[in-house]
Design a protein around this motif. Sequence first.
Motif, PDB file in Angstrom:
ATOM      1  N   ILE A   4      17.799   5.344   0.506  1.00 65.33           N
ATOM      2  CA  ILE A   4      18.840   4.973  -0.776  1.00 65.33           C
ATOM      3  C   ILE A   4      18.168   4.328  -1.789  1.00 65.33           C
ATOM      4  N   GLU A   5      18.297   4.722  -2.978  1.00 64.46           N
ATOM      5  CA  GLU A   5      17.624   4.048  -4.226  1.00 64.46           C
ATOM      6  C   GLU A   5      18.188   2.683  -4.246  1.00 64.46           C
ATOM      7  N   LYS A   6      17.376   1.649  -4.599  1.00 68.50           N
ATOM      8  CA  LYS A   6      17.579   0.415  -4.591  1.00 68.50           C
ATOM      9  C   LYS A   6      18.436  -0.155  -5.577  1.00 68.50           C
ATOM     10  N   ASP A   7      18.996   0.536  -6.619  1.00 69.56           N
ATOM     11  CA  ASP A   7      19.886   0.045  -7.823  1.00 69.56           C
ATOM     12  C   ASP A   7      21.384   0.474  -7.165  1.00 69.56           C
ATOM     13  N   GLU A   8      21.388   1.322  -6.070  1.00 69.27           N
ATOM     14  CA  GLU A   8      22.687   1.826  -5.548  1.00 69.27           C
ATOM     15  C   GLU A   8      23.408   0.872  -4.487  1.00 69.27           C
ATOM     16  N   ALA A   9      22.657  -0.113  -3.958  1.00 66.50           N
ATOM     17  CA  ALA A   9      23.252  -1.107  -2.969  1.00 66.50           C
ATOM     18  C   ALA A   9      22.065  -2.224  -2.940  1.00 66.50           C
ATOM     19  N   SER A  10      22.731  -3.439  -2.485  1.00 62.00           N
ATOM     20  CA  SER A  10      22.212  -4.645  -2.182  1.00 62.00           C
ATOM     21  C   SER A  10      21.477  -4.463  -0.814  1.00 62.00           C
ATOM     22  N   TRP A  59      15.492   1.827  -0.264  1.00 59.17           N
ATOM     23  CA  TRP A  59      15.888   1.405   1.159  1.00 59.17           C
ATOM     24  C   TRP A  59      15.610   2.460   1.998  1.00 59.17           C
ATOM     25  N   GLU A  60      15.142   2.169   3.425  1.00 60.07           N
ATOM     26  CA  GLU A  60      15.315   3.268   4.363  1.00 60.07           C
ATOM     27  C   GLU A  60      15.834   2.604   5.497  1.00 60.07           C
ATOM     28  N   ALA A  64      31.489   3.718   1.946  1.00 58.89           N
ATOM     29  CA  ALA A  64      31.203   2.642   1.223  1.00 58.89           C
ATOM     30  C   ALA A  64      30.832   3.111  -0.169  1.00 58.89           C
ATOM     31  N   LYS A  65      30.833   4.423  -0.584  1.00 53.64           N
ATOM     32  CA  LYS A  65      30.451   5.069  -1.544  1.00 53.64           C
ATOM     33  C   LYS A  65      28.909   4.745  -2.094  1.00 53.64           C
ATOM     34  N   ILE A  66      28.376   4.712  -1.357  1.00 48.99           N
ATOM     35  CA  ILE A  66      26.865   4.412  -1.503  1.00 48.99           C
ATOM     36  C   ILE A  66      26.174   5.830  -1.545  1.00 48.99           C
ATOM     37  N   PRO A  67      25.761   6.353  -2.665  1.00 52.20           N
ATOM     38  CA  PRO A  67      24.899   7.805  -2.370  1.00 52.20           C
ATOM     39  C   PRO A  67      23.591   7.639  -1.900  1.00 52.20           C
ATOM     40  N   THR A  68      23.320   8.671  -1.041  1.00 51.36           N
ATOM     41  CA  THR A  68      21.822   8.651  -0.262  1.00 51.36           C
ATOM     42  C   THR A  68      20.795   9.470  -1.241  1.00 51.36           C
ATOM     43  N   GLN A  69      19.690   9.287  -1.345  1.00 55.89           N
ATOM     44  CA  GLN A  69      18.510  10.109  -2.055  1.00 55.89           C
ATOM     45  C   GLN A  69      18.322  11.110  -0.965  1.00 55.89           C
ATOM     46  N   THR A  70      17.943  10.941   0.324  1.00 59.91           N
ATOM     47  CA  THR A  70      17.799  11.779   1.502  1.00 59.91           C
ATOM     48  C   THR A  70      18.242  11.371   2.470  1.00 59.91           C
ATOM     49  N   ALA A  71      18.664  12.324   3.338  1.00 59.91           N
ATOM     50  CA  ALA A  71      19.397  11.926   4.801  1.00 59.91           C
ATOM     51  C   ALA A  71      18.720  13.147   5.742  1.00 59.91           C
ATOM     52  N   GLU A  72      18.177  12.656   6.717  1.00 60.66           N
ATOM     53  CA  GLU A  72      17.677  13.877   7.832  1.00 60.66           C
ATOM     54  C   GLU A  72      17.390  13.420   9.157  1.00 60.66           C
ATOM     55  N   VAL A  73      17.631  13.951  10.179  1.00 61.04           N
ATOM     56  CA  VAL A  73      16.915  13.815  11.453  1.00 61.04           C
ATOM     57  C   VAL A  73      15.605  14.304  11.420  1.00 61.04           C
ATOM     58  N   THR A  74      14.568  13.465  11.834  1.00 63.43           N
ATOM     59  CA  THR A  74      13.129  13.740  11.518  1.00 63.43           C
ATOM     60  C   THR A  74      12.469  13.162  12.626  1.00 63.43           C
ATOM     61  N   LYS A  75      11.016  13.377  12.762  1.00 67.18           N
ATOM     62  CA  LYS A  75      10.146  12.850  13.748  1.00 67.18           C
ATOM     63  C   LYS A  75       9.158  11.897  13.180  1.00 67.18           C
ATOM     64  N   ILE A  76       9.441  10.475  13.730  1.00 71.10           N
ATOM     65  CA  ILE A  76       8.527   9.423  13.316  1.00 71.10           C
ATOM     66  C   ILE A  76       7.406   9.330  14.241  1.00 71.10           C
ATOM     67  N   ALA A  77       6.247   8.765  13.639  1.00 70.43           N
ATOM     68  CA  ALA A  77       5.155   8.639  14.429  1.00 70.43           C
ATOM     69  C   ALA A  77       5.098   6.993  14.956  1.00 70.43           C
ATOM     70  N   SER A  78       4.628   6.927  16.043  1.00 77.56           N
ATOM     71  CA  SER A  78       4.742   5.671  16.594  1.00 77.56           C
ATOM     72  C   SER A  78       3.380   4.773  16.032  1.00 77.56           C
TER      73      SER A  78
END
Length: 245
Positions: free
Chosen positions: A142-148, A171-172, A190-204
């Motif tokens: 989420i872009e920072k100017d979209e939500a605190s 924000w991530e 909450a009317k907060i637009p997302t920049q990206t939204a996905e189910v992905t794989k995160i490295a440890s």
Amino acid sequence: MSGHSKWATIKHKKGAADAKRGKVFTRLIKEITIAAKGGGGDPDGNPRLRTAILAAKAENMPADNIKRAIQRGTGELEGLSYDEITYEGYGPGGVAVIVDVLTDNKNRAVSEVRHAFSKNGGNLGAEGAVAWMFSKKGVISIEKDEASEDKLMEIVLESGAEDLNDEGDTWEILCDPKDFEAVVEALKAAKIPTQTAEVTKIASTYTKLEGSQANAMIRLLETIEDLDDTQNVYSNFDFDEASLS
């Protein structure tokens, strides 16, 4: 803590260019088709299909395209039959790489992926070689100017998300895949637009490269991303931009 390597940011920046070439739609259509084939055409009873449709809508894919992709998956419409294959390998500096492909030609897919690795200083590994380093997560930017931070933290806690990270300009939010839809819906409410939204794989853990090795790793990932059969690419690659030559 940072949930993603900087390659994730590069991928998202590439997204706009990919969309112009239709690659994002092509990949989403493949994912919807394979999800419907494996779990049926009703998104209420098919979590993978629900997630794929959510991603397609986030990219403003027309409803007719989504419907046809589902019908091809369930066999209501004729279409190509895709095989789902995952390749694992290593890039320069021993960076771990996972490549998900959806292909109508297994021989072509493995040949192109192997060539991409060998051409850019990497090599294919055996099944299970690097998969243990990664876990599935829902990732929402989420872009920072979209939500605190305070407002997002409240949503994170109430919707079941695990973490909120400061990623510079964005924000991530990280969450378990089973909570992904709930978090996305909470943000929408909450009317907060997302920049990206996905189910992905995160490295440890992440492997940081510098200079020529970092540049070679970026070329490898870009080459794999550009293959027609590539669906997703994951790595534990990180770098300092200032070190790139």
